[in-house]
Write a protein that holds these residues in place. Structure first.
Motif, PDB file in Angstrom:
ATOM      1  N   ARG A   1      40.054  57.606  42.923  1.00 54.05           N
ATOM      2  CA  ARG A   1      41.329  57.778  43.610  1.00 54.05           C
ATOM      3  C   ARG A   1      42.317  56.730  43.108  1.00 54.05           C
ATOM      4  NH1 ARG A   1      40.588  57.359  49.795  1.00 54.05           N
ATOM      5  NH2 ARG A   1      39.549  55.433  49.155  1.00 54.05           N
ATOM      6  N   ALA A   2      43.581  56.931  43.445  1.00 59.45           N
ATOM      7  CA  ALA A   2      44.616  55.969  43.075  1.00 59.45           C
ATOM      8  C   ALA A   2      45.678  55.944  44.158  1.00 59.45           C
ATOM      9  CB  ALA A   2      45.242  56.331  41.730  1.00 59.45           C
ATOM     10  N   GLU A   3      46.260  54.775  44.356  1.00 61.55           N
ATOM     11  CA  GLU A   3      47.389  54.642  45.281  1.00 61.55           C
ATOM     12  C   GLU A   3      48.671  54.929  44.521  1.00 61.55           C
ATOM     13  OE1 GLU A   3      49.679  51.274  48.008  1.00 61.55           O
ATOM     14  OE2 GLU A   3      47.834  50.753  46.938  1.00 61.55           O
ATOM     15  N   VAL A   4      49.526  55.769  45.108  1.00 66.77           N
ATOM     16  CA  VAL A   4      50.762  56.200  44.449  1.00 66.77           C
ATOM     17  C   VAL A   4      51.955  55.694  45.247  1.00 66.77           C
ATOM     18  CG1 VAL A   4      52.061  58.151  43.527  1.00 66.77           C
ATOM     19  CG2 VAL A   4      49.572  58.285  43.690  1.00 66.77           C
ATOM     20  N   ILE A   5      52.900  55.063  44.566  1.00 64.15           N
ATOM     21  CA  ILE A   5      54.154  54.622  45.189  1.00 64.15           C
ATOM     22  C   ILE A   5      55.285  55.453  44.595  1.00 64.15           C
ATOM     23  CG2 ILE A   5      55.725  52.699  45.586  1.00 64.15           C
ATOM     24  CD1 ILE A   5      53.419  50.800  45.143  1.00 64.15           C
ATOM     25  N   ASP A   6      56.033  56.125  45.443  1.00 68.61           N
ATOM     26  CA  ASP A   6      57.156  56.957  45.007  1.00 68.61           C
ATOM     27  C   ASP A   6      58.425  56.117  45.075  1.00 68.61           C
ATOM     28  OD1 ASP A   6      58.717  59.056  44.240  1.00 68.61           O
ATOM     29  OD2 ASP A   6      58.770  60.015  46.196  1.00 68.61           O
ATOM     30  N   LEU A   7      58.925  55.694  43.922  1.00 64.06           N
ATOM     31  CA  LEU A   7      60.128  54.859  43.884  1.00 64.06           C
ATOM     32  C   LEU A   7      61.382  55.724  43.966  1.00 64.06           C
ATOM     33  CD1 LEU A   7      59.110  52.322  41.084  1.00 64.06           C
ATOM     34  CD2 LEU A   7      59.080  51.966  43.546  1.00 64.06           C
ATOM     35  N   PRO A   8      62.491  55.166  44.458  1.00 68.39           N
ATOM     36  CA  PRO A   8      63.741  55.943  44.524  1.00 68.39           C
ATOM     37  C   PRO A   8      64.163  56.418  43.136  1.00 68.39           C
ATOM     38  CG  PRO A   8      63.917  53.936  45.832  1.00 68.39           C
ATOM     39  CD  PRO A   8      62.634  53.826  45.057  1.00 68.39           C
ATOM     40  N   GLY A   9      64.831  57.565  43.093  1.00 65.31           N
ATOM     41  CA  GLY A   9      65.334  58.088  41.825  1.00 65.31           C
ATOM     42  C   GLY A   9      66.433  57.203  41.265  1.00 65.31           C
ATOM     43  N   THR A  10      66.423  56.999  39.941  1.00 63.54           N
ATOM     44  CA  THR A  10      67.424  56.142  39.306  1.00 63.54           C
ATOM     45  C   THR A  10      67.612  56.583  37.863  1.00 63.54           C
ATOM     46  OG1 THR A  10      68.026  53.856  38.787  1.00 63.54           O
ATOM     47  CG2 THR A  10      65.709  54.429  38.602  1.00 63.54           C
ATOM     48  N   TYR A  11      68.791  56.318  37.322  1.00 64.07           N
ATOM     49  CA  TYR A  11      69.058  56.622  35.918  1.00 64.07           C
ATOM     50  C   TYR A  11      68.850  55.406  35.025  1.00 64.07           C
ATOM     51  CZ  TYR A  11      71.187  60.990  37.486  1.00 64.07           C
ATOM     52  OH  TYR A  11      71.403  62.218  38.053  1.00 64.07           O
ATOM     53  N   SER A  12      68.760  54.221  35.632  1.00 61.38           N
ATOM     54  CA  SER A  12      68.720  53.002  34.836  1.00 61.38           C
ATOM     55  C   SER A  12      68.066  51.896  35.644  1.00 61.38           C
ATOM     56  CB  SER A  12      70.151  52.600  34.445  1.00 61.38           C
ATOM     57  OG  SER A  12      70.206  51.279  33.960  1.00 61.38           O
ATOM     58  N   LEU A  13      67.607  50.848  34.951  1.00 61.98           N
ATOM     59  CA  LEU A  13      67.060  49.685  35.642  1.00 61.98           C
ATOM     60  C   LEU A  13      68.143  48.697  36.048  1.00 61.98           C
ATOM     61  CD1 LEU A  13      63.748  48.903  33.720  1.00 61.98           C
ATOM     62  CD2 LEU A  13      64.072  50.123  35.872  1.00 61.98           C
ATOM     63  N   TYR A  14      69.406  49.069  35.830  1.00 60.12           N
ATOM     64  CA  TYR A  14      70.520  48.288  36.347  1.00 60.12           C
ATOM     65  C   TYR A  14      70.973  48.950  37.647  1.00 60.12           C
ATOM     66  CZ  TYR A  14      70.755  45.926  31.828  1.00 60.12           C
ATOM     67  OH  TYR A  14      70.458  45.177  30.726  1.00 60.12           O
ATOM     68  N   PRO A  15      70.569  48.447  38.793  1.00 60.92           N
ATOM     69  CA  PRO A  15      70.812  49.151  40.058  1.00 60.92           C
ATOM     70  C   PRO A  15      72.286  49.190  40.422  1.00 60.92           C
ATOM     71  CG  PRO A  15      69.860  46.971  40.456  1.00 60.92           C
ATOM     72  CD  PRO A  15      69.830  47.181  38.978  1.00 60.92           C
ATOM     73  N   LYS A  16      72.678  50.338  40.963  1.00 65.25           N
ATOM     74  CA  LYS A  16      74.053  50.519  41.442  1.00 65.25           C
ATOM     75  C   LYS A  16      74.100  50.635  42.963  1.00 65.25           C
ATOM     76  CE  LYS A  16      76.198  50.836  37.420  1.00 65.25           C
ATOM     77  NZ  LYS A  16      75.059  50.471  36.574  1.00 65.25           N
ATOM     78  N   SER A  17      72.948  50.660  43.614  1.00 65.44           N
ATOM     79  CA  SER A  17      72.909  50.832  45.066  1.00 65.44           C
ATOM     80  C   SER A  17      71.743  50.039  45.637  1.00 65.44           C
ATOM     81  CB  SER A  17      72.763  52.318  45.428  1.00 65.44           C
ATOM     82  OG  SER A  17      71.501  52.792  45.002  1.00 65.44           O
ATOM     83  N   LEU A  18      71.732  49.898  46.963  1.00 65.47           N
ATOM     84  CA  LEU A  18      70.648  49.188  47.636  1.00 65.47           C
ATOM     85  C   LEU A  18      69.322  49.910  47.441  1.00 65.47           C
ATOM     86  CD1 LEU A  18      72.466  48.357  51.002  1.00 65.47           C
ATOM     87  CD2 LEU A  18      72.141  46.863  49.040  1.00 65.47           C
ATOM     88  N   ASP A  19      69.388  51.243  47.357  1.00 66.18           N
ATOM     89  CA  ASP A  19      68.180  52.044  47.168  1.00 66.18           C
ATOM     90  C   ASP A  19      67.517  51.726  45.833  1.00 66.18           C
ATOM     91  OD1 ASP A  19      66.827  53.702  48.812  1.00 66.18           O
ATOM     92  OD2 ASP A  19      67.615  55.552  47.981  1.00 66.18           O
ATOM     93  N   GLU A  20      68.324  51.625  44.781  1.00 67.60           N
ATOM     94  CA  GLU A  20      67.795  51.368  43.452  1.00 67.60           C
ATOM     95  C   GLU A  20      67.357  49.915  43.272  1.00 67.60           C
ATOM     96  OE1 GLU A  20      70.875  52.548  40.802  1.00 67.60           O
ATOM     97  OE2 GLU A  20      70.677  54.688  41.240  1.00 67.60           O
ATOM     98  N   GLN A  21      67.877  49.015  44.111  1.00 67.35           N
ATOM     99  CA  GLN A  21      67.557  47.603  43.962  1.00 67.35           C
ATOM    100  C   GLN A  21      66.070  47.325  44.165  1.00 67.35           C
ATOM    101  OE1 GLN A  21      69.662  45.045  43.007  1.00 67.35           O
ATOM    102  NE2 GLN A  21      67.739  43.906  42.908  1.00 67.35           N
ATOM    103  N   VAL A  22      65.401  48.122  44.999  1.00 62.24           N
ATOM    104  CA  VAL A  22      63.981  47.876  45.249  1.00 62.24           C
ATOM    105  C   VAL A  22      63.152  48.065  43.986  1.00 62.24           C
ATOM    106  CG1 VAL A  22      64.181  48.579  47.657  1.00 62.24           C
ATOM    107  CG2 VAL A  22      63.451  50.251  45.950  1.00 62.24           C
ATOM    108  N   ILE A  23      63.631  48.895  43.045  1.00 62.20           N
ATOM    109  CA  ILE A  23      62.901  49.092  41.789  1.00 62.20           C
ATOM    110  C   ILE A  23      62.893  47.797  40.991  1.00 62.20           C
ATOM    111  CG2 ILE A  23      62.835  50.395  39.639  1.00 62.20           C
ATOM    112  CD1 ILE A  23      64.226  52.682  41.114  1.00 62.20           C
ATOM    113  N   ALA A  24      64.060  47.155  40.908  1.00 60.19           N
ATOM    114  CA  ALA A  24      64.133  45.877  40.203  1.00 60.19           C
ATOM    115  C   ALA A  24      63.287  44.820  40.900  1.00 60.19           C
ATOM    116  CB  ALA A  24      65.597  45.421  40.107  1.00 60.19           C
TER     117      ALA A  24
END
Length: 724
Positions: free
Chosen positions: A76-99
Motif C-alpha cells: 500500500r501507499a499513502e497518497v497526498i493530493d496537492l492543490p492544482g498549480t501551473y508552476s512552483l511559483y505560487p500565486k495564491s494561498l492554496d498553491e503556497q502549501v506546495i512550496a
C-alpha cells in the motif's frame, strides 16, 4: 552536464533517516501534483476510492486530502493530493502549501516521490511544472493522462523516447475510465520512481554565488532548490525569522531581482521543452472544422442565452430537490415516527421519553434530509465533472465586476450553495486582497445546504404542492426564489462593502476551460457518499446532542412551577369540561412553558415578537446558531414534548400548533418571516471560526455576525409588519 545530472540524483534527506530507526515502518508516501484540469482528482479517486479523508496541512487552513492506495497484494501507499498549480511559483494561498511541502524535507508530509499528472493533449503547457519538479531532483513518475483526447486531436507521442529523455517512468492513461491504472500501480509498487535525468534549466553564473551561499547555510541538495529559497523566503512558513533576515540580506547583497529572474527562467524552460517535443510529439492531422467544444461554448457562454441556460439548470435543481426527494423523505419520516410509536407503546418512563422525544426526534431531523443533500451534491458534482461549472465561472465574471467581485469569486459563491466553510477557504485562490475579503464577507449569504432543512419544512408547511401552469412545482419555485434572494443580497452587500473599503487594487481573471466530458458516475458517487457522511457525522452529532439537551431543558423546570401549572390546567378542565385529549395537550403545553427552556424562551420573546415569533421559535433560533440545520431538530424536539406523541412528522407537529385564538400558528406570513430571517442570518459558529482563520482578524467575523443578524432582523420585521 554529467556533473549536474549526478547532483540531481542525490535524493533529498528524508525525515526519520538519521538517528534511531523508527519504531514502525510507515507506508511509502507519494504526492499527486499537476495542472488544474489535468485529471489529478480523477487519478486520486481511482487510487484511493473510499479510503480517503480531508484535513488541513499543518499551520494553515488549506485542505489536505489524503488516502491509502492498494498497490497489489499487501503493498500500500499513502497518497497526498496537492492543490492544482501551473508552476512552483505560487500565486495564491492554496498553491503556497506546495512550496512549503516540497522545499522542506523535514516536513512530516514530505513525499518519497511524486506522481505528476500531465495533459497529453497539451504537453507543452503541462511540462513546465514537471520541468521545475525535475530540477528539484524529486523522484517522479509521469502520469500521461487524457491520451484519448490527444488521439482524437491527431497527437501522437513517442513514449519510449519521452521516457528515455526524461529518465522517469511514463505511464499513459485515462484516469477517468481507469485505463492504465494497473500499470501505474505496478510502477509505484516496484518503487521505480527516479530523479529525472534531464536538466531543463540551470541558474547562470551571475547568481551562482548567491546560490552557493544559500546551499551552504541551509545544507540544501541542489542549486534550483536554493534559488527558490531566494525567490520565496518571505512566504515559506517553515523558515524562521532569523532565516528570513539572512536571506533578505543575501538577496540585497547580490541585487537579486526575483521578477526578472523568474521571467528569464520561464523563457528558458519553454525553449528546452520545445526541443524535447520536436523529438517526441507528432501531429498527424489538424482540425479543419471548429472544435465542437467551441461551438458549445458559444451557446453556453452567450451573453443572453448563457444566463438563461444557467437559470434553467438551477431551476431544474430546485425542482428536483422537492419532486425527486419527496418520496424517500416521506419513507424516512414515517419510519422514524413508526419507531417512536412502537417504543412508546411498549415501554414507559423518563428514559423512554428521552429516547423517543430527544434522541430519535433529533435523529429524524438528520436522516430525513439525506435525499435532498445527496441530490444537491449530485447536481454540483455532475456540473463539475462535465466542465460546465468552469463556464459558469467565466459567465458570471461580467456580472460580478460591477459589485466589486471577480469571476474567481464565483467559485466560492457557488460552493457556498453546499457549505460556507469550504467555500470561504476556497477564496484563498483569489490573488487580490480586496476581492478575497469581499468574497469571504458575503459568501455566508449564499443559501447553503444546511438551510435546506429549514426551507423545505417551512415551504412544505404553507405552500401547496401544486403545479403552476401545469408544469412547475410551486414549492420548487419558492425554493429557487429563496436562493436567488440570497445571491442578490450577497451581490448588493459586496457593492456596499466595496464603497466602504475604498480599495483601488485591480484584479484580473484568467481561466482555462476543461474539455467537455460525460460525468464519471463513480466520481459523482464518491462525492455524494463523502458529503452525506460529513452531514451525518458532523452536523448530525451536533443536532442529536442539542436535541437531547433540549429535551432535558424542556422536560424539567425550576422548583415546582411545572406541577403548579399542571394543577391549574386540571382545575380549569373541571369547569371547561375539556375532553381527555385536549386536557393532555394543555397539560403538556403548560409544563413546557414553565420548563427551563420555556422560561428562557420567554426572556427573549419580547425581542422577537415584532417579527411574528414566539418563545418556542426563539429557542430554535438560539440553538441553531451552532448550525442552521439544528432548527428542525429543535422544533421537532420542542413540539414532541409539547404535543401529542402521535403527531409523528415534523411537518405534522408544526401544522398542529395553534395560536391563542385556536387558529393555525404557522400562517404563510409567519413562515415567510421566518424564511427571510434564515436567508440572511449568520446562524453558524463554524463559518465565523473559518472566517477568523482565513482573515487572521476578529474584525471580519464579528462584522459578518452584526451585519447579517441586523439584516435578517430588519427583513423579517418588514415582512411581518407589512403583510401580517
Amino acid at each position: 552536464m554529467a556533473g549536474a545530472t549526478q547532483e540531481l540524483r542525490q535524493a533529498p534527506p528524508q525525515p526519520g533517516t538519521t538517528g534511531a530507526a523508527p519504531a514502525q515502518e510507515r507506508l511509502p508516501r507519494l504526492a499527486l501534483i499537476g495542472n488544474p484540469n489535468s485529471g489529478k482528482t480523477s487519478l486520486f479517486n481511482q487510487l484511493t476510492g473510499l479510503n480517503q479523508k480531508v484535513g488541513n496541512f499543518p499551520g494553515v487552513t488549506v485542505d489536505r486530502k489524503t488516502g491509502v492506495a492498494q498497490l497489489g497484494g499487501e503493498r500500500r501507499a499513502e497518497v497526498i493530493d496537492l492543490p492544482g498549480t501551473y508552476s512552483l511559483y505560487p500565486k495564491s494561498l492554496d498553491e503556497q502549501v506546495i512550496a512549503d511541502l516540497l522545499y522542506n524535507p523535514s516536513s512530516p508530509d514530505y513525499p518519497d516521490f511524486v506522481v505528476v499528472t500531465v495533459d497529453a493533449s497539451n504537453l507543452r503547457r503541462s511540462l513546465l511544472l514537471f520541468s521545475q519538479l525535475a530540477d528539484l531532483g524529486l523522484p517522479a513518475i509521469l502520469a500521461l493522462n487524457m491520451t484519448d483526447v490527444a488521439a482524437e486531436r491527431g497527437i501522437t507521442i513517442d513514449l519510449p523516447t519521452l521516457e528515455r529523455e526524461l529518465g522517469v517512468p511514463v505511464v499513459p492513461m485515462n484516469a477517468r475510465k481507469g485505463v492504465g491504472m494497473a500499470a501505474l500501480r505496478i510502477v509505484m509498487a516496484e518503487r521505480l520512481a527516479a530523479p529525472p535525468a534531464l536538466r531543463f534549466w540551470q541558474p547562470d553564473a551571475t547568481v551562482q554565488a548567491l546560490v552557493n551561499e544559500v546551499r551552504a547555510h541551509f545544507g540544501l541538495h541542489n542549486d534550483y532548490l536554493a534559488l527558490h529559497y531566494a525567490h520565496q523566503f518571505q512566504h515559506l512558513h517553515f523558515l524562521t525569522e532569523t532565516d528570513r533576515e539572512f536571506l533578505a540580506r543575501l538577496t540585497e547583497k547580490f541585487a537579486f531581482d526575483a521578477t526578472a529572474r523568474q521571467a528569464e527562467e520561464t523563457v528558458g524552460r519553454y525553449a528546452r521543452i520545445n526541443e524535447l517535443l520536436l523529438d517526441t510529439v507528432t501531429v498527424t492531422r489538424t482540425e479543419r472544422r471548429e472544435p465542437a467544444s467551441n461551438r458549445i461554448d458559444k451557446v453556453l457562454t452567450h451573453r443572453v442565452f448563457g444566463y438563461l441556460i444557467f437559470l434553467s439548470v438551477l431551476f431544474l435543481l430546485f425542482q428536483a430537490i422537492f419532486a425527486w426527494a419527496q418520496y424517500p423523505m416521506d419513507l424516512i419520516d414515517r419510519g422514524i415516527s413508526a419507531l417512536s410509536a412502537v417504543i412508546q407503546a411498549n415501554f414507559h418512563g423518563p428514559l423512554v421519553r428521552l429516547l423517543t422525544e430527544g434522541v430519535i426526534a433529533g435523529l429524524g431531523g438528520v436522516l430525513i434530509f439525506i435525499p435532498q443533500i445527496a441530490l444537491l451534491f449530485a447536481f454540483l458534482a455532475v456540473l463539475e465533472e462535465t466542465g460546465y461549472m468552469a463556464r459558469v465561472t467565466f459567465l458570471m465574471d461580467k456580472l460580478m465586476r460591477p459589485f466589486g467581485l471577480s469571476g474567481k469569486s464565483v467559485v466560492p459563491l457557488i460552493s457556498g450553495l453546499a457549505c460556507a466553510v469550504p467555500a470561504i477557504m476556497g477564496a484563498r485562490t483569489i490573488e487580490s486582497w480586496k476581492d478575497r475579503m469581499l468574497t469571504i464577507f458575503v459568501t455566508p449569504l449564499m443559501s447553503c445546504s444546511a438551510r435546506i432543512p429549514v426551507y423545505t419544512v417551512l415551504v412544505a408547511l404553507v405552500v401547496p404542492d401544486e403545479a403552476w401552469l401545469g408544469v412547475f412545482n410551486m414549492r420548487g419555485l419558492v425554493l429557487m426564489g429563496l436562493y436567488l434572494l440570497g445571491l442578490s443580497s450577497a451581490l448588493i452587500s459586496a457593492f456596499i462593502l466595496k464603497k466602504v473599503l475604498k480599495a483601488r487594487e485591480r484584479s484580473y481573471f484568467i481561466m482555462e476551460f476543461p474539455v467537455y466530458r460525460w460525468p464519471r458516475w463513480k466520481n459523482v458517487g464518491l462525492t455524494i457518499v463523502e458529503k452525506v457522511k460529513a452531514f451525518i457525522f458532523q452536523a448530525g452529532k451536533v443536532i442529536i446532542a442539542i436535541s437531547v439537551l433540549l429535551w432535558v431543558l424542556a422536560s424539567y423546570g425550576p422548583g415546582n412551577r411545572q406541577d403548579q401549572a399542571e394543577a391549574q390546567v386540571k382545575q380549569a378542565a373541571i369547569t371547561q369540561r375539556w375532553p381527555g385529549s385536549e386536557l393532555e395537550r394543555r397539560v403538556a403545553s403548560a409544563r413546557l412553558e414553565t420548563s427551563y427552556a420555556g422560561t428562557f424562551g420567554h426572556v427573549i420573546e419580547p425581542a422577537i415578537r415584532p417579527l411574528g415569533f414566539d418563545w418556542k421559535i426563539g429557542i430554535a433560533l438560539l440553538t441553531s446558531f451552532a448550525a442552521r440545520e439544528v432548527f428542525v431538530g429543535t422544533m421537532s424536539t420542542i413540539y414532541s414534548v409539547g404535543q401529542d406523541a402521535d403527531l409523528g412528522t415534523v411537518q405534522q407537529k408544526l401544522a398542529a400548533e395553534k395560536d391563542l385564538q385556536g387558529q393555525p400558528f404557522f400562517t404563510p406570513v409567519r413562515a415567510l418571516s421566518l424564511l427571510v430571517f434564515y436567508v440572511f442570518a449568520m446562524q453558524c459558529m463554524s463559518t465565523l471560526a473559518v472566517t477568523y482563520r482565513e482573515t487572521k482578524s476578529w474584525r471580519w467575523p464579528l462584522g459578518q455576525l452584526v451585519y447579517m443578524t441586523g439584516l435578517a432582523y430588519a427583513a423579517s420585521l418588514l415582512v411581518w409588519q407589512v403583510f401580517a
